[in-house]
Write an enzyme that holds these catalytic residues in place. Structure first.
Site, mmCIF file in Angstrom:
data_model
loop_
_atom_site.group_PDB
_atom_site.id
_atom_site.type_symbol
_atom_site.label_atom_id
_atom_site.label_comp_id
_atom_site.label_asym_id
_atom_site.label_seq_id
_atom_site.Cartn_x
_atom_site.Cartn_y
_atom_site.Cartn_z
ATOM 1 N N CYS A 153 0.831 -1.207 0.000
ATOM 2 C CA CYS A 153 0.000 0.000 0.000
ATOM 3 C C CYS A 153 0.866 1.258 0.000
ATOM 4 O O CYS A 153 1.874 1.330 0.703
ATOM 5 C CB CYS A 153 -0.905 -0.014 1.229
ATOM 6 S SG CYS A 153 -1.979 1.430 1.343
ATOM 7 N N HIS A 211 -5.887 4.300 5.958
ATOM 8 C CA HIS A 211 -5.405 3.122 5.224
ATOM 9 C C HIS A 211 -6.564 2.264 4.701
ATOM 10 O O HIS A 211 -6.561 1.858 3.537
ATOM 11 C CB HIS A 211 -4.483 2.264 6.096
ATOM 12 C CG HIS A 211 -4.276 0.915 5.496
ATOM 13 N ND1 HIS A 211 -3.400 0.695 4.452
ATOM 14 C CD2 HIS A 211 -4.922 -0.261 5.709
ATOM 15 C CE1 HIS A 211 -3.504 -0.572 4.073
ATOM 16 N NE2 HIS A 211 -4.411 -1.164 4.809
HETATM 17 ZN ZN LIG Z 1 -1.967 1.941 3.593
#
Ligand SMILES: [Zn+2]
Length: 364
Positions: free
Chosen positions: A300, A331
């Site tokens: 990510c 997130h």
């Molecule tokens: Zn993330």
């Protein structure tokens, strides 16, 4: 037309498109983070812009109760009020009202405010007017959303009343440029779903939502009911699956041809320390992350993963620092938006089936 979809690519039933409204355009499939009370919980409008969100959902019913539609209008309408410059969809609140055990009659629904007990009345017409006052870009009709499982007679009555109310909603005066979406009901009864869809389409809306799913039924039953609905919906209108946003649900519904999604799951998970990652769901409160220097998800690129470790974020959650919930929410929302972007690319490349297998393998 106030809501136009141009399909740019398809793969089986799945499709990638551009939706145009008087405000501008956004790309589908599209995940809408849920800002029930005018903000996505613990996030602010610039966070959502940075993550690439294009549409945010707000709840007309909650905003009616607090601070009141007139207060929102006095502060410039929902966009200025919330500071969100992208598209806004308002949910009518049908689903929330029915969790309050309201009194329902043919004309509308009466319930007690969960805040102060005041009796409040909603009708199909008042809900259209309410969303006009708030000033969203996409509005929803007031529908009857029965719990599942429900007896056949209850599902049938909900379909009939939702259709009668949909017809009245279409005749109600509406804010210029605001799109109105009808809602298909019918529980997991496939013929009833198809009938509800057919008759809702006959009324003629700017787009169509699939309601009354993701309320406790199994995933196969949800997907079957969704497929039975989509079969009947016109290809040139937006299709919105209400309340689904888990990774498997998203990619499977995209494969069936859904354009729009909303779900509280990414932010609700964050508050409980559950992290959505490319390797599955991770329980961040677990002691094994206490000294983990890695990011929440190595795959990510969100602001949280670029800067902070699992160990630090776990610490914030355990001591109850609101910043912990906020950073994990950043997130989880980013991860969900990213999955939908990957699904769009996969529709274009013809690789959606391998993405579905990948997601099913890591997320159950
Ligand atoms: Zn993330």
């Amino acid at each position: 037309m106030t809501l136009r979809i141009e399909v740019a690519a398809t793969s089986g039933a799945a499709r990638v498109g551009t939706v145009t409204t008087p405000r501008g355009s956004f790309t589908t499939p599209c995940f809408m983070p849920v800002g029930t009370r005018g903000t996505v919980r613990s996030l602010a409008a610039p966070d959502l812009e940075e993550l690439g969100a294009e549409v945010v959902l707000a709840n007309a019913f909650h905003l009616l109760l607090r601070p009141g539609a007139d207060a929102v209008a006095a502060l410039g309408g929902l966009h200025r009020f919330s500071g969100w410059r992208g598209h806004l969809l308002t949910d009518s609140g049908g689903y929330q009202v029915f969790s309050l055990r309201p009194k329902i009659d043919d004309d509308g629904v009466t319930f007690r405010s969960p805040y102060d007990g005041t009796a409040t009345r909603l009708t199909p017409e008042s809900v259209v007017a309410l969303q006009g006052t708030l000033g969203s870009d996409l509005a929803m009709v007031l529908d009857v959303c029965p719990p599942l499982p429900s007896p056949p007679a209850v599902l049938r009555a909900a379909v009939e009343r939702t259709l009668a109310w949909a017809d009245r909603s279409l005749r109600a005066p509406r804010k210029d440029g605001q799109a109105l979406l009808g809602i298909v009901q019918g529980g997991t009864d496939l013929p009833l779903r198809a009938e509800s869809a057919t008759r809702t389409v006959e009324l003629g809306f700017d787009g169509y939502a699939v309601g009354g799913l993701s309320v406790g039924e199994s995933r196969p039953a949800m997907l079957e009911s969704l497929a039975a609905t989509i079969d009947v919906l016109p290809v040139d209108r937006v299709r919105y699956l209400m309340g689904v946003g888990d990774p498997v649900g998203l990619v499977e519904a995209i494969a069936l041809g859904v354009d729009l999604f909303d779900c509280v799951l990414p932010t609700r998970f964050a508050r409980h320390g559950h992290v959505l990652t490319s390797e599955g769901r991770l329980a961040l409160r677990n002691a094994r992350f206490a000294t983990d220097a890695g990011p929440l998800d190595p795959a990510c690129a969100c602001p949280t993963c670029s800067r902070w470790s699992r160990g630090f974020l776990r610490h914030l959650l355990l001591v109850g620092e609101p910043t912990g919930r906020r950073l994990v929410s950043v997130h989880n929302v980013s991860s969900t938006l990213d999955l939908v972007r990957r699904a769009r690319a996969a529709v274009v490349d013809g690789t959606l089936s391998s993405l579905r297998s990948e997601v099913a393998a890591v997320h159950r």
